[in-house]
Design a protein around this motif. Structure first.
Motif, PDB file in Angstrom:
ATOM      1  N   HIS A  39       0.801  -1.218   0.000  1.00 27.23           N
ATOM      2  CA  HIS A  39       0.000   0.000   0.000  1.00 27.23           C
ATOM      3  C   HIS A  39       0.837   1.272   0.000  1.00 27.23           C
ATOM      4  N   ASP A  40       1.939   1.241   0.755  1.00 19.16           N
ATOM      5  CA  ASP A  40       2.798   2.436   0.803  1.00 19.16           C
ATOM      6  C   ASP A  40       3.350   2.754  -0.577  1.00 19.16           C
ATOM      7  N   LYS A  41       3.780   1.707  -1.269  1.00 20.06           N
ATOM      8  CA  LYS A  41       4.333   1.899  -2.612  1.00 20.06           C
ATOM      9  C   LYS A  41       3.250   2.422  -3.546  1.00 20.06           C
ATOM     10  N   ILE A  42       2.052   1.866  -3.433  1.00 19.30           N
ATOM     11  CA  ILE A  42       0.942   2.299  -4.287  1.00 19.30           C
ATOM     12  C   ILE A  42       0.591   3.758  -3.997  1.00 19.30           C
ATOM     13  N   ALA A  43       0.613   4.129  -2.719  1.00 23.01           N
ATOM     14  CA  ALA A  43       0.319   5.519  -2.337  1.00 23.01           C
ATOM     15  C   ALA A  43       1.279   6.475  -3.048  1.00 23.01           C
ATOM     16  N   GLU A  44       2.536   6.050  -3.188  1.00 22.55           N
ATOM     17  CA  GLU A  44       3.501   6.878  -3.930  1.00 22.55           C
ATOM     18  C   GLU A  44       3.176   6.880  -5.411  1.00 22.55           C
ATOM     19  N   MET A  45       2.828   5.708  -5.943  1.00 23.37           N
ATOM     20  CA  MET A  45       2.582   5.575  -7.384  1.00 23.37           C
ATOM     21  C   MET A  45       1.424   6.468  -7.832  1.00 23.37           C
ATOM     22  N   VAL A  46       0.359   6.532  -6.994  1.00 23.07           N
ATOM     23  CA  VAL A  46      -0.812   7.287  -7.451  1.00 23.07           C
ATOM     24  C   VAL A  46      -0.573   8.790  -7.399  1.00 23.07           C
ATOM     25  N   LYS A  47       0.448   9.198  -6.635  1.00 22.58           N
ATOM     26  CA  LYS A  47       0.731  10.632  -6.559  1.00 22.58           C
ATOM     27  C   LYS A  47       1.827  11.053  -7.527  1.00 22.58           C
ATOM     28  N   ALA A  48       2.444  10.074  -8.189  1.00 21.75           N
ATOM     29  CA  ALA A  48       3.606  10.374  -9.029  1.00 21.75           C
ATOM     30  C   ALA A  48       3.252  11.151 -10.293  1.00 21.75           C
ATOM     31  N   ASN A  49       1.977  11.169 -10.639  1.00 21.81           N
ATOM     32  CA  ASN A  49       1.563  11.858 -11.847  1.00 21.81           C
ATOM     33  C   ASN A  49       0.129  12.337 -11.676  1.00 21.81           C
ATOM     34  N   LYS A  50      -0.294  13.303 -12.487  1.00 18.64           N
ATOM     35  CA  LYS A  50      -1.669  13.820 -12.373  1.00 18.64           C
ATOM     36  C   LYS A  50      -2.677  12.723 -12.692  1.00 18.64           C
ATOM     37  N   VAL A  51      -2.348  11.922 -13.725  1.00 23.58           N
ATOM     38  CA  VAL A  51      -3.241  10.834 -14.123  1.00 23.58           C
ATOM     39  C   VAL A  51      -2.465   9.524 -14.046  1.00 23.58           C
ATOM     40  N   VAL A  52      -2.977   8.591 -13.253  1.00 26.64           N
ATOM     41  CA  VAL A  52      -2.318   7.293 -13.099  1.00 26.64           C
ATOM     42  C   VAL A  52      -3.343   6.195 -13.357  1.00 26.64           C
ATOM     43  N   VAL A  53      -2.942   5.227 -14.175  1.00 23.99           N
ATOM     44  CA  VAL A  53      -3.848   4.145 -14.553  1.00 23.99           C
ATOM     45  C   VAL A  53      -3.232   2.797 -14.192  1.00 23.99           C
ATOM     46  N   PHE A  54      -4.009   1.951 -13.540  1.00 28.43           N
ATOM     47  CA  PHE A  54      -3.607   0.555 -13.314  1.00 28.43           C
ATOM     48  C   PHE A  54      -4.437  -0.275 -14.279  1.00 28.43           C
ATOM     49  N   MET A  55      -3.755  -1.036 -15.120  1.00 25.82           N
ATOM     50  CA  MET A  55      -4.462  -1.720 -16.195  1.00 25.82           C
ATOM     51  C   MET A  55      -3.874  -3.099 -16.463  1.00 25.82           C
ATOM     52  N   LYS A  56      -4.532  -3.816 -17.360  1.00 27.46           N
ATOM     53  CA  LYS A  56      -3.981  -5.103 -17.809  1.00 27.46           C
ATOM     54  C   LYS A  56      -3.350  -4.843 -19.172  1.00 27.46           C
ATOM     55  N   GLY A  57      -2.061  -5.082 -19.242  1.00 26.46           N
ATOM     56  CA  GLY A  57      -1.354  -4.771 -20.479  1.00 26.46           C
ATOM     57  C   GLY A  57      -0.796  -3.357 -20.399  1.00 26.46           C
ATOM     58  N   VAL A  58      -0.419  -2.840 -21.552  1.00 23.09           N
ATOM     59  CA  VAL A  58       0.149  -1.486 -21.632  1.00 23.09           C
ATOM     60  C   VAL A  58      -0.686  -0.662 -22.609  1.00 23.09           C
ATOM     61  N   PRO A  59      -0.591   0.675 -22.545  1.00 23.55           N
ATOM     62  CA  PRO A  59      -1.435   1.498 -23.421  1.00 23.55           C
ATOM     63  C   PRO A  59      -1.300   1.135 -24.904  1.00 23.55           C
ATOM     64  N   GLU A  60      -0.115   0.749 -25.316  1.00 25.50           N
ATOM     65  CA  GLU A  60       0.081   0.392 -26.717  1.00 25.50           C
ATOM     66  C   GLU A  60      -0.545  -0.957 -27.043  1.00 25.50           C
ATOM     67  N   GLU A  61      -0.685  -1.793 -26.017  1.00 29.37           N
ATOM     68  CA  GLU A  61      -1.250  -3.126 -26.230  1.00 29.37           C
ATOM     69  C   GLU A  61      -2.014  -3.594 -25.001  1.00 29.37           C
ATOM     70  N   PRO A  62      -3.239  -3.091 -24.819  1.00 30.42           N
ATOM     71  CA  PRO A  62      -4.023  -3.517 -23.663  1.00 30.42           C
ATOM     72  C   PRO A  62      -4.388  -4.997 -23.791  1.00 30.42           C
ATOM     73  N   ARG A  63      -4.455  -5.712 -22.661  1.00 35.21           N
ATOM     74  CA  ARG A  63      -4.797  -7.123 -22.677  1.00 35.21           C
ATOM     75  C   ARG A  63      -6.207  -7.371 -22.184  1.00 35.21           C
ATOM     76  N   CYS A  64      -7.010  -6.312 -22.153  1.00 36.67           N
ATOM     77  CA  CYS A  64      -8.358  -6.444 -21.615  1.00 36.67           C
ATOM     78  C   CYS A  64      -9.212  -5.348 -22.230  1.00 36.67           C
ATOM     79  N   GLY A  65     -10.433  -5.706 -22.629  1.00 33.95           N
ATOM     80  CA  GLY A  65     -11.321  -4.734 -23.262  1.00 33.95           C
ATOM     81  C   GLY A  65     -11.639  -3.545 -22.379  1.00 33.95           C
ATOM     82  N   PHE A  66     -11.759  -3.772 -21.069  1.00 31.44           N
ATOM     83  CA  PHE A  66     -12.094  -2.674 -20.158  1.00 31.44           C
ATOM     84  C   PHE A  66     -10.907  -1.728 -20.002  1.00 31.44           C
TER      85      PHE A  66
END
Lengths: 155, 139
Positions: A39-66
């Protein structure tokens, strides 16, 4: 047009789902680390940028329709991958579990604006449709490309 | 034949409008959990099994991906994300457990949560985004 993304009569992929050896290895590695959370690491990750996305795959190649839908919506509003941070939960089983307890939200993708949890795919779609997304982006100092396009039309 | 159509309709139950797609035991339990929830008190409910559109084993009998349409007065004045949190809470036991395939719990839950007024304005549920193949590694 968002409708084309959600055309469920589009061709289905005839693929079999089978766990790969590497994903089995990754899960065993992550459970050998802290049984507690990151959780501590995640708390840092979500503040590291204005917009942060946790997803399956990468923006260039998402692995999930959602996850793909979230990336596409952000793109509609002018946000390209170089502007936001994206984290692939398929690379890290611990992250995949702990992000859900961190946000008290059971599914992926998850979107954060200025460290605040906004929602998943359905929420983003709704906000895109009702104009709320433009407002939320404005609040974090991002001007939506759709807003810019609307203003150009008026001139 | 007409008789087989009648039999399959009877098997689907009297409330066939309440379901779409394969109606298995999980769909029925989701429906009854939401219907009986005092926090939600839905006036309209539809459980749509979207598993067939995803990369899952035996997809026509799978119960891995669902869409829920829920109409309730309790959503009035509540933000979209908080409406979903209310539904997530009621369905927590279906969503918990391992996120990996096949080990308890459903993979995906898509929620369309509306007030009765919103439902009246647009009585339509959109489909969910098409599957992108999931975790299957491509060689």
């Amino acid at each position: 047009n968002l409708r084309c993304l959600f055309n469920t009569t589009a061709s289905l992929r005839q693929c079999k789902l089978s766990p790969t050896l590497s994903s089995l290895l990754t899960s065993s590695l992550s459970t050998s680390s802290t049984t507690g959370s990151m959780h501590d690491k995640i708390a840092e990750m979500v503040k590291a940028n204005k917009v942060v996305v946790f997803m399956k795959g990468v923006p260039e190649e998402p692995r999930c329709g959602f996850s793909n839908a979230v990336i596409k919506i952000l793109e509609f509003h002018g946000l390209k991958p170089d502007v936001y941070s994206a984290h692939n939960v398929l690379d890290n089983e611990q992250l995949r579990q702990d992000i859900k307890t961190f946000s008290d939200w059971p599914t992926i993708p998850q979107v954060y604006f200025n460290g605040e949890f906004i929602g998943g795919c359905d929420v983003l779609i709704k906000m895109h449709q009702n104009g709320e997304l433009i407002e939320e982006l404005k609040k974090i100092g991002i001007k939506s490309a759709l807003l810019a396009a609307q203003e150009e039309k008026k001139e | 034949s007409r008789i087989s159509l009648f039999i399959s309709a009877a098997r689907r139950g009297l409330c066939s409008d309440a379901f779409a797609g394969y109606q298995g035991p999980i769909a029925c339990r989701i429906q009854s959990s939401l219907q009986s929830s005092s926090e939600l008190r839905p006036t309209h409910l539809k459980i749509i099994n979207e598993s067939a559109g995803h990369a899952v084993a035996d997809r026509h009998r799978a119960e891995t991906h669902f869409k829920v349409l829920i109409v309730s007065n309790q959503f009035d004045g509540v933000s979209v994300v908080n409406r979903h949190r209310l539904v997530n809470k009621v369905l927590a036991s279906y969503l918990g457990g391992s996120s990996s395939s096949g080990r308890g719990g459903i993979h995906a839950l898509s929620i369309d949560a509306r007030t009765p007024d919103e439902w009246l304005k647009e009585a339509e549920v959109s489909g969910s985004p098409p599957c992108m193949g999931g975790e299957r590694k491509q060689n």
